[in-house]
Write a protein that holds these residues in place. Sequence first.
Motif: not given
Lengths: 254, 599
Positions: B160-161, B164, B482, B556
């Motif tokens: 993933x990034x 994240x 989230x 990011x």
Amino acid sequence: MRKAFLTLLVALTPALAQFDWLSNLDWGGISNNLNKVSQVLSCDPSSLAQLDFSQPSLVLRGVYRVTKCVLCTTLKMCGLPDDMLYPASWGEIQGALSRGQEVMVVGSGAGVEALARYLGLILHGGGCQNISYGGVPIYTCPPGGIRIPKAYIVTDGKTARKLEAELKEAVKEGLLKVVAVGGERDAPELSGVILGLPILWAGGKGYLFAPGYSTPDRWLWLTPDGPVSNKVALVMRLATSYVVSASRRQEEVK
Amino acid sequence: MRRFAVLLLGSLALAQGPTYEDWTKYLLSAPDYRLEQVLKGKWPYLEVLRKDRLRDYQGGATTLEAQAHEFYLPLSSLEATREVARDLRKAWQRFEERYYWRVITELNNPAFWFAYCLAGVKGPELNPPLPDLKLMVPSEGVDTAFLQAATRSSPLDMGRWASAGLHKLDRYLPVPQVDPREFCDDLGMQILPLMYIPGFKVLVQGYEVFRTPGYPSRPFWFNEAEANARVERAMQKAFTDYYADYLKDVAKALLTPRPSTPQDLLSLLPKDFKSLGSPKVYLPVPWQGHLLGAGGVVAPVYTELFPTDLTALWDQVQAIWNTYKGLIDRAGTEVEKAYLYVHFYRSAKTLFDSRAFLGLPGVDALKGNLENLVNAPLRALTGAIPVLKGCAGDLDRVVSCAATALMTLDQAVKAKGEVEKLTGGKPQNEPLKAKEAPGLWKYEEAKRWLPPSSLPVYEAFGYATFFQGTSFLEVTTVPDIRNVDLSQVNLGNWMGWAWSQLSRLVVYWHTPLTIDIRVEYCPPCVIAYPSLPLEGPAQPLGVPPYVLPFSLERTHWRWVSVPEGYEVPGVRGAPYTLVSDLSAYALDLRALYRPLLGR
């Protein structure tokens, strides 16, 4: 000296009050916590284990409900509204679209594509058409027509390229701007970063496009209400201005 | 019948093979990792190409654009990019704290104004730890043919990034973790208008006779209009001033080289092999810049210039082997497994034979290890595949013979010749070499899963890892709602999430009262006195929007590995260009790097 001490005491009171509030939680004790545990159990936390993850908006709602109940029973903080987001009718969305203001859609996935297609159609005189989402015809012909000076869609690169090709006419006329996030090519991994549920910003209000919130023929849209809505509007207005400059930047890069 | 047609179509799609000529544009090419150059005071760098411009240039175009088709990117150290990532986190944390505490202080003025703005109550400073290296394999940069082959049997972990879920505080404390001056600017004490009339209960002789509705959680009357106005004012302030500061912090962290002068940079370069180490340097290259709608900021990274610890080096080579084997087992045919051995052996051999290792004690042992790893399995395959049957002798000869034989096979596949005969009935539909993709494409694509490493490893295996930073528009709340993994909510992760959320609720603190009426012998008289109730001296009252909304861009970061000659993912435009919005940070990096790179 006494004056300084008094000032300090007054100054510290709010912070101390917060600590007091937190200290009511009894972080370490057992016997006192048993009482709390039974209170928490009355909020049905086991419902967290039975959430239907194919319906993200239901998950959000379920998590909110338990959190709100726990807040009220354990911390006596009971002033929160029943729900953070309320269903909005399709008529309300159409009303928002006909208010003659700029429209913005943020998100990725099939929902954004469906919305964009709809906007593309009404922006470029596609006439009345029904588009289905997940097999359910959700879009009807706007009764009073729709006046949108410009629409912005912020999405991942892959969807952006697809939409730009599909809605060529509206893009060419400058009515629709598609802003791609990330690199030049597709970046489906973004969906983990961008909120999966698309947001529609129209008529000064934000709407969450939430397929699966309930049965699709009942409602598909959620929106904050009252004073919450004003605050969301404040942020979204700013977001629109940032998206406008992003779309200008995109031109610059080209 | 239909099923058959689907199968046929499916197999056709699979047999199509890679399509690099259609989609690659930003290519990593020709790195210069020569350590002897480093010792002469030249910084290691790599070159990237704009394929479309190169093609125009080769076609005779003389435009400025066509001429600017190759770009030189200096390498940075992994450690330094982690520090940049930490600064990006810290910039976010600073904004998050300022946003919340501005709102809560303005709403709870004057109480909180006294506590924070006057007395300066403050928690520990923000001090995020160095973010971990997490490698991501962006599917946007991998050819679909490889992805399809690799994910045919089961889903593949693409990472993933790295950022994240990291846009949050490390600890949510009930006190601000930034200097109060950061959020108290232009905020004065405000006593009027009246915010509330407290809720109360009345006790007579210790027995309760009356309580206001909602006591103790609700005051008797609350000035909602003023509360809304205060929150809105504070949010406006946060988004116009504090958010602008966030963007500035991010741009500064991402675009400022560390150290920032050529002299300081060159002084970090060692003069002999033994002290090469890993100079901590960050040399960013804007690829239009990180802003939304622009592109990214990239920096190729090394873990160290030269691997002095040979045991660690062997562990690394073995890790590379394991990654490779895992991927080729998924995506490759029997024949492709053979070329995995061949090319892995060749790359590792090149590494151990490189001049830098010459005469270093222990290198021979590594060569022995490598032979042990490859010898038996490769020979087993040469026995089983007809086209490799003639390959015998010592390992070097087997390998070079097998490489030639595999090229023969590749030609047969492309000419649609008698492939089955050469492979012994094993299917081989896709070519081993692809158009506009150097090397053997599957073997190369697998390098996207390799971790950052030292210069000799990059050179021998032909790849490099990049640090990338870019902004996304995110619609969420602060703290990020989230941050709980919605695919699996359990009591454990819910607790942490709920704590972060509830400690950052927008609340007004009010004090309910108890009015105690007693008959006392003083001589007999009635005394009524207010006191703080047992329910606690202060009660929180939620004020809209309850949780703070956020829907702007956030920066990011990630680390990605790119094989030599293949696509650099996640970028657009051209390196060393900045969109006009970032012109305030437009250091002429090319001019700064020129003396370092010597070109």
